[in-house]
Write an enzyme that holds these catalytic residues in place. Structure first.
Site, PDB file in Angstrom:
ATOM      1  N   SER A   1       0.776  -1.167   0.105  1.00 30.81           N
ATOM      2  CA  SER A   1       0.018   0.068  -0.033  1.00 30.81           C
ATOM      3  C   SER A   1       0.986   1.045  -0.063  1.00 30.81           C
ATOM      4  O   SER A   1       2.240   1.259   0.324  1.00 30.81           O
ATOM      5  CB  SER A   1      -0.992   0.105   1.256  1.00 30.81           C
ATOM      6  OG  SER A   1      -1.650   1.279   1.577  1.00 30.81           O
TER       7      SER A   1
ATOM      8  N   TYR B   1      -1.728  -1.212  10.564  1.00 32.39           N
ATOM      9  CA  TYR B   1      -1.781  -1.518   8.998  1.00 32.39           C
ATOM     10  C   TYR B   1      -0.529  -0.673   8.343  1.00 32.39           C
ATOM     11  O   TYR B   1       0.093  -1.505   7.512  1.00 32.39           O
ATOM     12  CB  TYR B   1      -2.953  -0.660   8.571  1.00 32.39           C
ATOM     13  CG  TYR B   1      -3.195  -0.980   7.256  1.00 32.39           C
ATOM     14  CD1 TYR B   1      -3.620  -2.329   6.913  1.00 32.39           C
ATOM     15  CD2 TYR B   1      -2.979   0.037   6.287  1.00 32.39           C
ATOM     16  CE1 TYR B   1      -3.988  -2.409   5.319  1.00 32.39           C
ATOM     17  CE2 TYR B   1      -3.126  -0.123   4.910  1.00 32.39           C
ATOM     18  CZ  TYR B   1      -3.723  -1.547   4.457  1.00 32.39           C
ATOM     19  OH  TYR B   1      -3.863  -1.753   3.042  1.00 32.39           O
TER      20      TYR B   1
END
Length: 258
Positions: free
Chosen positions: A137, A149
């Site tokens: 990401s 995350y």
């Protein structure tokens, strides 16, 4: 000649489904891994009918050690492509989220990527060819709106770049895909409110898949789809980290996710 095989985790929606459809059209048979057996079977039936692919369905939760082990065992038998796409984020704050949820997030986003890649590489190296695509990401390249995350995706990027150095000249390619915001079920599943996010920041699944496949064929290790995200990540490397963190807090609201 037997068709090449691609194993894809998390293929029942979003980018995983996009890659499954693309590889099927490109002449691959598929091994699809996800928790939702009904959605897996539905997608498998579509791909068999539409692309003539043979599709093996492996229901499993990659947060579970036994299920990860079963997928790893399948990979040791040999595949030409591994797409480590499964991953998830969560809403809420790190300090108030149950630790078991945070651990599951790392098990899927980090441990599964490491274990499945470790299982897949020996057969690829023996064949002198293969592709591992790890879905990371933009949050792994810039300070994100959450902690665990973003950290998990930063691990995926670093892991992939290190492997790329080690695999140079072997015929096996490894790539880290770093998308920004993509129109998928990801944020809704995580319970993350994306209202107010600028429209120019959103990408479409088909565009991400198409750009990714083109960059894989060029041998790019870190793949960042979309001109807007190429500009953001380049800018993020040129300014001090404290400035980037401030911008993250202002633009991304900086809280409300782990």
């Amino acid at each position: 000649m037997p068709r090449p095989v691609a194993l894809i985790t998390g293929p029942t929606s979003g980018l995983g489904e996009g890659f499954a459809r693309r590889y099927a059209v490109d002449g691959f048979d598929l091994v699809l891994v996800a928790r939702d057996k009904d959605r897996l079977e539905c997608l498998a039936a579509e791909l068999r009918d539409e692309a003539g692919a043979q599709v093996e369905v492996v229901p499993g939760d990659l947060a579970d050690a036994d299920d990860r082990g079963a997928v790893a065992e399948r990979l040791r038998a040999g595949v030409q492509v591994l797409v480590n796409n499964a991953g998830f984020g969560t809403s809420g704050e790190f300090w108030s989220t149950e630790f078991e949820v945070l651990q599951s997030q790392l098990d899927v986003n980090v441990t599964a990527v490491m274990q499945l890649t470790h299982a897949a590489l020996p057969a690829m190296l023996a064949a002198g060819s293969g592709t591992v695509l790890n879905v990371a990401s933009v949050a792994g390249l810039l300070p994100g709106r959450g902690s665990t995350y973003s950290a998990s995706k930063a691990w995926v990027v670093s892991f992939t770049e290190g492997l790329a150095n080690g695999l140079a000249g072997t015929g096996v390619g490894v790539h880290a895909l770093c998308p920004g915001f993509v129109h998928t079920e990801f944020h809704a599943r995580a319970g993350i409110d994306m209202a107010g996010t600028a429209s120019f920041l959103w990408l479409e699944v088909d565009d991400v898949v198409r750009e990714t496949m083109a960059d894989v064929s060029k041998g790019k290790v870190v793949i960042i789809p979309g001109l807007q995200y190429k500009a953001l990540t380049t800018g993020g490397r040129m300014v001090p980290r404290n400035v980037v963190r401030t911008l993250t807090r202002v633009v991304g609201k900086g809280r409300g996710r782990t």
